[in-house]
Design an enzyme around this catalytic site. Sequence first.
Site, PDB file in Angstrom:
ATOM      1  N   ARG A 161      97.413 -55.854  87.180  1.00 26.85           N
ATOM      2  CA  ARG A 161      97.586 -56.770  86.052  1.00 26.85           C
ATOM      3  C   ARG A 161      98.797 -56.689  85.090  1.00 26.85           C
ATOM      4  NH1 ARG A 161      96.117 -60.168  89.376  1.00 26.85           N
ATOM      5  NH2 ARG A 161      94.126 -61.899  88.748  1.00 26.85           N
ATOM      6  N   HIS A 175     105.548 -60.360  91.888  1.00 22.91           N
ATOM      7  CA  HIS A 175     103.832 -60.764  92.869  1.00 22.91           C
ATOM      8  C   HIS A 175     103.520 -61.040  93.837  1.00 22.91           C
ATOM      9  CE1 HIS A 175     100.304 -61.790  90.174  1.00 22.91           C
ATOM     10  NE2 HIS A 175      99.597 -60.954  91.206  1.00 22.91           N
TER      11      HIS A 175
END
Length: 308
Positions: free
Chosen positions: A223, A271
């Site tokens: 993250r 991502h």
Amino acid sequence: MISIALLSRPGLMDPMKEPLARELPGVTFASWPEEAAREAELAVCWKPEAGALAAMPKLRLIHSIAAGVDNILSDPTVPDVPLCRIVDPDITSAMTEFVLWGTLYFHRDFDRVISQARDGLWRRYDQRAAKDRRVGILGLGALGTAAAVRLVDLGFAVSAWSRSPKVVAGVRTFSGADALGEFLSETEILVSLLPLTPSTVGLLNAERLGRLPQGAALVLCSRGEHLVADDLVALIRSGHLRGAVLDVFEHEPLPSDHPLWREPGVLVTPHMAAIASWEVIAQQVADNVRRLLRGGALLNEVDRARGY
């Protein structure tokens, strides 16, 4: 049939509607903040608006569309109803592939030769055997364990750190806050696969990244909130760190004018390390709906105290 509210940025979950409708004939959908969404019994979420879930009085189940639920639990008003996440076996394989690629990107000097190629510079570097390269996995959940095992199979020297003690064949393991510094001090390529919890926000800061040996590199695919990006950049510019592959960011998509795109030594990826298919998401959400309606145990229910 149960009513479902979709809480995300507009249009994000539209591809899920058709497979979910096949799984649950008669299901109705509404997108937040439509009035029908406020009356829904199930919320399917990705980064829901703060306070939205608390404004749904009939809510019986909250379902993330990803393995992580930090984007939901960051809202202190989230009601005390079951919360589930997606566990896709293909995600483990995809994440392992990405970790292997990120490791090889630095181990085989691709970061350097790609930069040289832009200038037409022919230069080879001395190669090191995998057994002489120490890769450190930060986080030994399902994803971290799978990546660590595969790296061992390829001959790398592998260390791993986790909150509680774990044993993985061929891996030098560390656990607890007191062991983190020693783990970092021997890690040449650091791979972050930690869950995001209050205790891991900002974990990768100047003090901890500075414990990595001279010339170490970072592969971040957990993250974005784990990383203090300015501290990373400062350590790269000072020459202490070699570089980083960053796949996740605190705010996504990363704006096109963000300086990380153009920071020497940093490679930004969108991502993409591991993405569950909409079909798998629909199947698991539908399975939990059926379990909820018949009073059965839910799949992949989150322990809120741990955050995963």
